[in-house]
Design an enzyme around this catalytic site. Structure first.
Site, PDB file in Angstrom:
ATOM      1  N   SER A 160       0.864  -1.185   0.000  1.00 53.38           N
ATOM      2  CA  SER A 160       0.000   0.000   0.000  1.00 53.38           C
ATOM      3  C   SER A 160       0.898   1.231   0.000  1.00 53.38           C
ATOM      4  O   SER A 160       2.037   1.176   0.483  1.00 53.38           O
ATOM      5  CB  SER A 160      -0.862   0.004   1.267  1.00 53.38           C
ATOM      6  OG  SER A 160      -1.417   1.283   1.487  1.00 53.38           O
ATOM      7  N   TYR A 184      -1.049  -0.658  10.448  1.00 54.27           N
ATOM      8  CA  TYR A 184      -1.231  -0.934   9.018  1.00 54.27           C
ATOM      9  C   TYR A 184      -0.008  -0.506   8.205  1.00 54.27           C
ATOM     10  O   TYR A 184       0.490  -1.261   7.366  1.00 54.27           O
ATOM     11  CB  TYR A 184      -2.497  -0.219   8.535  1.00 54.27           C
ATOM     12  CG  TYR A 184      -2.840  -0.488   7.089  1.00 54.27           C
ATOM     13  CD1 TYR A 184      -3.263  -1.754   6.689  1.00 54.27           C
ATOM     14  CD2 TYR A 184      -2.742   0.517   6.124  1.00 54.27           C
ATOM     15  CE1 TYR A 184      -3.584  -2.009   5.358  1.00 54.27           C
ATOM     16  CE2 TYR A 184      -3.058   0.274   4.804  1.00 54.27           C
ATOM     17  CZ  TYR A 184      -3.484  -0.987   4.418  1.00 54.27           C
ATOM     18  OH  TYR A 184      -3.804  -1.237   3.095  1.00 54.27           O
TER      19      TYR A 184
END
Ligand SMILES: NC(=O)c1ccc[n+]([C@@H]2O[C@H](COP(=O)([O-])OP(=O)(O)OC[C@H]3O[C@@H](n4cnc5c(N)ncnc54)[C@H](OP(=O)(O)O)[C@@H]3O)[C@@H](O)[C@H]2O)c1
Length: 254
Positions: free
Chosen positions: A143, A156
């Site tokens: 990501s 995350y």
């Protein structure tokens, strides 16, 4: 392997919804046999139904990517059902936003187990088959959050950075053995919730088109969309104090 079965078999984890499902459908439309892995079997079955009704080939395997043995069994089942797995897209992942002031080890561990260990498990399961054949393609879904610690994303951002470093390391180790590694850094997908819309987000179909193109071209590394890549690049160049203040303001707004 059956003569009428396409030679290209792709396994997609996290394929019951979102990006994984969309990628599986897109690859099936291109003639690949796809194996959809996630926990919610009914959603997987719906996707398989859609693919087979359109003339494609697909198999649903309900499985939790944090379960190492279950993934080993899923890979063995796939090899038996469709034949050699050519590509794995380690896509299952995600994470809840949480303010840094609520830092919690269990939550961070769970995010790491899903995003990082989930990726390790599927790669570990398929690698012996690919190594024995001297070919294969591993696709890692990281990501843009891996490139910079983002507000509310302590677990995350770290888990996705771990996925990226894993991919980069394997890229070097596995190239001589004929295995390609693609590392994807997607930006935000617009899920239609106006209140939660993230900056410079892409529609799911745009995200799917760009991702499929990068996968089929076997890109080594792909950071997208360009607009968000440039914006993040600029933020990274700022002096630390300015960067923290800017991202802090953004966090307050969202
Ligand atoms: N959406 C974005 O803006 C964005 C941006 C950059 C990167 N990404 C990354 O892209 C990937 C897909 O994101 P998405 O937005 O499509 O997520 P999503 O809509 O939340 O879908 C996540 C998928 O992962 C599966 N999954 C979750 N936990 C699992 C587990 N323990 N075992 C097996 N499957 C599991 C879910 O299925 P079940 O619940 O049925 O198991 C679902 O199919 C993720 O790795 C995410 O981090 C997303």
């Amino acid at each position: 392997m059956n003569a009428d079965i396409p030679s290209s078999v792709t396994v997609v984890t996290g394929a019951s919804g979102g990006i994984g499902r969309s990628l599986a459908l897109a690859l099936a439309r291109r003639g690949e046999a796809v194996v959809l892995i996630a926990r919610r079997k009914s959603l997987l079955d719906e996707a398989v139904d859609e693919i087979t009704k359109a003339g494609g080939r697909a198999l649903a395997i309900a499985c939790d990517v944090t379960d190492r043995e279950a993934l080993r069994a899923a890979v063995a089942e796939t090899e038996q059902y469709f034949g050699p797995i050519g590509r794995v897209i380690a896509n299952a992942g995600g994470g809840k936003r949480a303010a840094g002031s609520t830092l919690n080890a269990e939550a961070i561990e769970a995010t790491m187990r899903l995003n990082y260990m989930g990726t390790v498990h599927i790669v570990e399961a398929v690698l012996p088959y690919m190594l024995a054949r001297g070919q294969g393609h591993l696709v890692f879904v990281s990501s843009l959050a891996a490139l910079l610690g983002l507000p509310g994303a302590a677990g995350y951002s770290a888990a996705k950075a771990a996925v990226a470093r894993l991919a980069e390391s394997l890229q070097i180790d596995l190239a001589p053995q004929g295995i390609d590694v693609t590392l994807l850094y997607p930006g935000f997908v617009d899920k239609g919730n106006k209140k939660k819309r993230k900056p410079l987000s892409m529609s799911l179909s745009r995200m799917t088109d760009l991702t499929v193109r990068a996968i089929l071209a076997r890109r080594r590394c792909y950071i997208y969309p360009l607009s968000l890549r440039l914006a993040l690049g600029l933020v990274r160049c700022l002096p630390a104090g300015l960067r923290i203040a800017l991202l802090g303001r953004f966090a307050k707004k969202s």
